[in-house]
Write a protein that holds these residues in place. Sequence first.
Motif, PDB file in Angstrom:
ATOM      1  N   GLU A 166       0.818  -1.213   0.000  1.00  0.00           N
ATOM      2  CA  GLU A 166       0.000   0.000   0.000  1.00  0.00           C
ATOM      3  C   GLU A 166       0.854   1.267   0.000  1.00  0.00           C
ATOM      4  OE1 GLU A 166      -3.596   2.110   2.592  1.00  0.00           O
ATOM      5  OE2 GLU A 166      -2.693   0.219   3.264  1.00  0.00           O
ATOM      6  N   GLU A 167       1.829   1.358   0.867  1.00  0.00           N
ATOM      7  CA  GLU A 167       2.629   2.580   0.959  1.00  0.00           C
ATOM      8  C   GLU A 167       3.488   2.808  -0.286  1.00  0.00           C
ATOM      9  OE1 GLU A 167       5.974   4.647   3.913  1.00  0.00           O
ATOM     10  OE2 GLU A 167       4.921   2.810   4.505  1.00  0.00           O
ATOM     11  N   PRO A 168       4.225   1.796  -0.795  1.00  0.00           N
ATOM     12  CA  PRO A 168       4.992   2.048  -2.029  1.00  0.00           C
ATOM     13  C   PRO A 168       4.116   2.426  -3.217  1.00  0.00           C
ATOM     14  CG  PRO A 168       5.773   0.058  -0.935  1.00  0.00           C
ATOM     15  CD  PRO A 168       4.510   0.452  -0.253  1.00  0.00           C
ATOM     16  N   VAL A 169       2.933   1.807  -3.348  1.00  0.00           N
ATOM     17  CA  VAL A 169       2.045   2.145  -4.461  1.00  0.00           C
ATOM     18  C   VAL A 169       1.532   3.571  -4.317  1.00  0.00           C
ATOM     19  CG1 VAL A 169      -0.187   1.623  -5.505  1.00  0.00           C
ATOM     20  CG2 VAL A 169       1.390  -0.227  -4.963  1.00  0.00           C
ATOM     21  N   ALA A 170       1.164   3.970  -3.096  1.00  0.00           N
ATOM     22  CA  ALA A 170       0.706   5.347  -2.881  1.00  0.00           C
ATOM     23  C   ALA A 170       1.815   6.346  -3.195  1.00  0.00           C
ATOM     24  CB  ALA A 170       0.231   5.509  -1.435  1.00  0.00           C
ATOM     25  N   ARG A 171       3.058   6.007  -2.861  1.00  0.00           N
ATOM     26  CA  ARG A 171       4.175   6.903  -3.154  1.00  0.00           C
ATOM     27  C   ARG A 171       4.394   6.995  -4.661  1.00  0.00           C
ATOM     28  NH1 ARG A 171       7.141   5.041   0.442  1.00  0.00           N
ATOM     29  NH2 ARG A 171       8.252   3.453  -0.757  1.00  0.00           N
ATOM     30  N   LEU A 172       4.246   5.869  -5.384  1.00  0.00           N
ATOM     31  CA  LEU A 172       4.405   5.883  -6.837  1.00  0.00           C
ATOM     32  C   LEU A 172       3.336   6.751  -7.490  1.00  0.00           C
ATOM     33  CD1 LEU A 172       5.586   4.748  -9.532  1.00  0.00           C
ATOM     34  CD2 LEU A 172       3.928   2.885  -9.303  1.00  0.00           C
ATOM     35  N   LEU A 173       2.088   6.590  -7.079  1.00  0.00           N
ATOM     36  CA  LEU A 173       1.015   7.381  -7.664  1.00  0.00           C
ATOM     37  C   LEU A 173       1.150   8.850  -7.288  1.00  0.00           C
ATOM     38  CD1 LEU A 173      -1.997   4.957  -7.109  1.00  0.00           C
ATOM     39  CD2 LEU A 173      -0.550   5.234  -9.128  1.00  0.00           C
ATOM     40  N   GLY A 174       1.677   9.128  -6.107  1.00  0.00           N
ATOM     41  CA  GLY A 174       1.926  10.520  -5.741  1.00  0.00           C
ATOM     42  C   GLY A 174       2.996  11.146  -6.608  1.00  0.00           C
ATOM     43  N   ASP A 175       4.038  10.378  -6.938  1.00  0.00           N
ATOM     44  CA  ASP A 175       5.078  10.891  -7.830  1.00  0.00           C
ATOM     45  C   ASP A 175       4.537  11.152  -9.229  1.00  0.00           C
ATOM     46  OD1 ASP A 175       6.841  10.712  -5.741  1.00  0.00           O
ATOM     47  OD2 ASP A 175       7.695   8.779  -6.367  1.00  0.00           O
ATOM     48  N   ALA A 176       3.554  10.342  -9.665  1.00  0.00           N
ATOM     49  CA  ALA A 176       2.970  10.544 -10.999  1.00  0.00           C
ATOM     50  C   ALA A 176       2.231  11.872 -11.090  1.00  0.00           C
ATOM     51  CB  ALA A 176       2.034   9.388 -11.338  1.00  0.00           C
ATOM     52  N   LEU A 177       1.710  12.349  -9.967  1.00  0.00           N
ATOM     53  CA  LEU A 177       0.979  13.623  -9.938  1.00  0.00           C
ATOM     54  C   LEU A 177       1.803  14.736  -9.311  1.00  0.00           C
ATOM     55  CD1 LEU A 177      -2.474  12.254  -8.729  1.00  0.00           C
ATOM     56  CD2 LEU A 177      -1.741  12.678 -11.084  1.00  0.00           C
ATOM     57  N   LEU A 178       3.119  14.577  -9.327  1.00  0.00           N
ATOM     58  CA  LEU A 178       3.989  15.507  -8.608  1.00  0.00           C
ATOM     59  C   LEU A 178       3.898  16.925  -9.141  1.00  0.00           C
ATOM     60  CD1 LEU A 178       6.031  15.544  -6.307  1.00  0.00           C
ATOM     61  CD2 LEU A 178       7.853  15.167  -7.990  1.00  0.00           C
ATOM     62  N   GLY A 179       3.697  17.092 -10.448  1.00  0.00           N
ATOM     63  CA  GLY A 179       3.674  18.426 -11.025  1.00  0.00           C
ATOM     64  C   GLY A 179       2.335  19.127 -10.931  1.00  0.00           C
ATOM     65  N   LEU A 180       1.340  18.508 -10.300  1.00  0.00           N
ATOM     66  CA  LEU A 180       0.008  19.093 -10.231  1.00  0.00           C
ATOM     67  C   LEU A 180      -0.257  19.649  -8.838  1.00  0.00           C
ATOM     68  CD1 LEU A 180      -2.083  16.382 -12.131  1.00  0.00           C
ATOM     69  CD2 LEU A 180      -1.025  18.444 -13.059  1.00  0.00           C
ATOM     70  N   GLU A 181      -1.042  20.721  -8.797  1.00  0.00           N
ATOM     71  CA  GLU A 181      -1.473  21.280  -7.525  1.00  0.00           C
ATOM     72  C   GLU A 181      -2.602  20.424  -6.941  1.00  0.00           C
ATOM     73  OE1 GLU A 181       0.049  23.660  -6.075  1.00  0.00           O
ATOM     74  OE2 GLU A 181       1.352  24.268  -7.747  1.00  0.00           O
ATOM     75  N   ASP A 182      -2.915  20.667  -5.673  1.00  0.00           N
ATOM     76  CA  ASP A 182      -3.953  19.865  -5.018  1.00  0.00           C
ATOM     77  C   ASP A 182      -5.302  20.023  -5.700  1.00  0.00           C
ATOM     78  OD1 ASP A 182      -2.084  18.960  -3.239  1.00  0.00           O
ATOM     79  OD2 ASP A 182      -2.603  20.407  -1.663  1.00  0.00           O
ATOM     80  N   ASP A 183      -5.654  21.251  -6.075  1.00  0.00           N
ATOM     81  CA  ASP A 183      -6.943  21.451  -6.724  1.00  0.00           C
ATOM     82  C   ASP A 183      -6.963  20.832  -8.116  1.00  0.00           C
ATOM     83  OD1 ASP A 183      -5.079  23.242  -7.637  1.00  0.00           O
ATOM     84  OD2 ASP A 183      -6.521  24.846  -8.023  1.00  0.00           O
ATOM     85  N   GLU A 184      -5.812  20.819  -8.804  1.00  0.00           N
ATOM     86  CA  GLU A 184      -5.746  20.176 -10.109  1.00  0.00           C
ATOM     87  C   GLU A 184      -5.913  18.660  -9.983  1.00  0.00           C
ATOM     88  OE1 GLU A 184      -2.813  23.217 -12.560  1.00  0.00           O
ATOM     89  OE2 GLU A 184      -1.930  21.610 -11.363  1.00  0.00           O
ATOM     90  N   CYS A 185      -5.321  18.070  -8.962  1.00  0.00           N
ATOM     91  CA  CYS A 185      -5.504  16.628  -8.727  1.00  0.00           C
ATOM     92  C   CYS A 185      -6.969  16.320  -8.442  1.00  0.00           C
ATOM     93  CB  CYS A 185      -4.628  16.163  -7.576  1.00  0.00           C
ATOM     94  SG  CYS A 185      -2.858  16.238  -7.894  1.00  0.00           S
ATOM     95  N   HIS A 186      -7.606  17.197  -7.661  1.00  0.00           N
ATOM     96  CA  HIS A 186      -9.028  16.987  -7.346  1.00  0.00           C
ATOM     97  C   HIS A 186      -9.866  17.059  -8.618  1.00  0.00           C
ATOM     98  CE1 HIS A 186     -12.927  17.305  -5.418  1.00  0.00           C
ATOM     99  NE2 HIS A 186     -13.135  18.437  -6.065  1.00  0.00           N
ATOM    100  N   HIS A 187      -9.639  18.062  -9.452  1.00  0.00           N
ATOM    101  CA  HIS A 187     -10.408  18.202 -10.679  1.00  0.00           C
ATOM    102  C   HIS A 187     -10.130  17.041 -11.630  1.00  0.00           C
ATOM    103  CE1 HIS A 187     -12.013  21.970  -9.489  1.00  0.00           C
ATOM    104  NE2 HIS A 187     -10.882  22.644  -9.566  1.00  0.00           N
ATOM    105  N   LEU A 188      -8.903  16.554 -11.655  1.00  0.00           N
ATOM    106  CA  LEU A 188      -8.587  15.419 -12.516  1.00  0.00           C
ATOM    107  C   LEU A 188      -9.386  14.191 -12.094  1.00  0.00           C
ATOM    108  CD1 LEU A 188      -6.903  13.991 -14.696  1.00  0.00           C
ATOM    109  CD2 LEU A 188      -5.125  13.626 -12.955  1.00  0.00           C
ATOM    110  N   ARG A 189      -9.453  13.920 -10.801  1.00  0.00           N
ATOM    111  CA  ARG A 189     -10.218  12.762 -10.320  1.00  0.00           C
ATOM    112  C   ARG A 189     -11.711  12.916 -10.631  1.00  0.00           C
ATOM    113  NH1 ARG A 189      -6.716  13.793  -5.817  1.00  0.00           N
ATOM    114  NH2 ARG A 189      -5.040  12.259  -5.704  1.00  0.00           N
ATOM    115  N   VAL A 190     -12.219  14.140 -10.452  1.00  0.00           N
ATOM    116  CA  VAL A 190     -13.632  14.373 -10.730  1.00  0.00           C
ATOM    117  C   VAL A 190     -13.943  14.170 -12.205  1.00  0.00           C
ATOM    118  CG1 VAL A 190     -15.448  16.135 -10.763  1.00  0.00           C
ATOM    119  CG2 VAL A 190     -13.964  15.901  -8.765  1.00  0.00           C
TER     120      VAL A 190
END
Length: 229
Positions: A166-190
């Motif tokens: 769980e933790e390594p996968v969450a870190r990998l997915l976080g790195d994939a969205l590293l260049g995005l702001e929090d609101d951009e990540c939220h809008h992407l998921r929506v």
Amino acid sequence: MDEPPATHGDAAPRRLSWTSRRGIPPEDAAEHSPWLRLHEHLAVRHGVRADGPRRWERPDADDPLHLPALLRQAGRQLDRDLARLLDELAPGLTPDGLDVLRRVAVKPSDGVNVAEYLGRSESSAGRILGVLAARGLVVREPGWRDFRTRRTLVTDEGRDLLARVEEPVARLLGDALLGLEDDECHHLRVLLRELADRPVKRPTRARRRTPRTPPAAGAAPATDAAGAA
């Protein structure tokens, strides 16, 4: 003493160019040779993944017709990175298998539920469940509502595996969205959720009609025959 290799006269042996050795046509050598040479230097000699050629061939994001291609490229890139990570942490576990395992751990499901969750066919979902069951990560039992279905539950070994990755996968997915702001990540998921929730337009089937046998030549109409009777 070994003799030096024979040459034609005093001229040194001709050495093929970098593009000729790789079969690059002369008309493409001027455009691609420097970039391909840099790609080889970074990727082969230094072990650095050079993403330049892939980015140059990326579909135009301003063209709405390229949306399916962009979604496929993004999904495949995440799947490749996730597959490499899972190969180190849990050899044999695929990204689809991880998704199914997480789904079953939250909610015991049958093959139809898993197929809808993955957007795959029921046979494909059944194969994934069979692999997980063979590894002892899930157990399948007859459904209590319909004995024709098989209800899938996660085992203790499956929960331990999820806790480990769980933790390594969450870190990998976080790195994939590293260049995005929090609101951009939220809008992407929506936006992705809205696309996934669009109703599936299934092809309509034409109504089947029983073909009528044409009356034989010279036969009396059915109404006349009934009236005569």
